[in-house]
Design a protein around this motif. Structure first.
Motif, PDB file in Angstrom:
ATOM      1  N   PRO A   1     -27.394 -54.488  17.716  1.00 20.82           N
ATOM      2  CA  PRO A   1     -27.054 -53.176  17.123  1.00 20.82           C
ATOM      3  C   PRO A   1     -28.236 -52.221  17.221  1.00 20.82           C
ATOM      4  N   GLY A   2     -27.939 -50.990  17.584  1.00 17.57           N
ATOM      5  CA  GLY A   2     -28.978 -49.997  17.787  1.00 17.57           C
ATOM      6  C   GLY A   2     -29.500 -49.920  19.200  1.00 17.57           C
TER       7      GLY A   2
ATOM      8  N   SER B   1     -15.493 -41.502  17.676  1.00 16.80           N
ATOM      9  CA  SER B   1     -16.256 -42.702  17.349  1.00 16.80           C
ATOM     10  C   SER B   1     -17.528 -42.839  18.170  1.00 16.80           C
TER      11      SER B   1
ATOM     12  N   ARG C   1     -23.465 -40.338  20.605  1.00 11.64           N
ATOM     13  CA  ARG C   1     -24.138 -41.601  20.972  1.00 11.64           C
ATOM     14  C   ARG C   1     -23.956 -41.932  22.445  1.00 11.64           C
TER      15      ARG C   1
ATOM     16  N   SER D   1     -27.501 -46.258  20.529  1.00 12.08           N
ATOM     17  CA  SER D   1     -27.202 -46.548  19.122  1.00 12.08           C
ATOM     18  C   SER D   1     -25.922 -47.377  18.990  1.00 12.08           C
TER      19      SER D   1
ATOM     20  N   LYS E   1     -23.095 -50.050  18.160  1.00 10.77           N
ATOM     21  CA  LYS E   1     -22.662 -50.663  16.913  1.00 10.77           C
ATOM     22  C   LYS E   1     -21.763 -51.869  17.222  1.00 10.77           C
TER      23      LYS E   1
ATOM     24  N   GLU F   1     -18.867 -52.442  16.320  1.00 15.03           N
ATOM     25  CA  GLU F   1     -17.502 -51.981  16.601  1.00 15.03           C
ATOM     26  C   GLU F   1     -17.339 -51.404  18.001  1.00 15.03           C
ATOM     27  N   ASP F   2     -18.430 -51.273  18.747  1.00 16.96           N
ATOM     28  CA  ASP F   2     -18.337 -50.857  20.154  1.00 16.96           C
ATOM     29  C   ASP F   2     -18.026 -52.039  21.070  1.00 16.96           C
TER      30      ASP F   2
END
Length: 122
Positions: free
Chosen positions: A14-15, A63, A67, A84, A86, A88-89
């Protein structure tokens, strides 16, 4: 044979960031709209980002706005820069092409490749 091929997926924390590539073979992407879409397990394919073939105007889903960045390079390649990231991606990402302008509706796109898996996990 007309075909699109996606690449660049992988496992990222994440990130983190990834850059996906969409390469056309058998034809050029010049003047075609190009879209990136994703499909998570048990869900329908959804739009992520699209770039118009007529004027390179772009569309992003809420969403990913701010990013992700869609771009094209030369006549045969398009990119999706993902920052970035997440959890959920996480999904299989596909690129498609369309003669329709200013649309990011999956059913308007075709020539789908096999997709590239993006997994965001710690």
């Amino acid at each position: 044979q007309v075909q699109l091929m996606e690449s660049g997926g992988g496992l990222v924390r994440p990130g983190g960031s990834l850059r996906l590539s969409c390469t056309a073979s058998g034809f050029t992407l010049e003047h075609w709209s190009i879209g990136w879409f994703r499909q998570a397990p048990g869900k329908e394919r959804e739009e992520v980002a699209c770039i118009s073939g007529s004027d390179d105007s772009t569309y992003y889903s809420d969403s990913v706005k701010g990013r992700f960045t869609i771009s094209r390079s030369g006549k045969n390649t398009a990119y999706l820069q993902m920052n970035s990231l997440k959890p959920e991606d996480t999904a299989v990402y596909y690129c498609g092409d369309a003669l329709v302008q200013a649309s990011c509706i999956p059913s308007h796109y075709g020539d789908w490749g096999q997709g590239t898996q993006v997994t965001v996990s710690s």
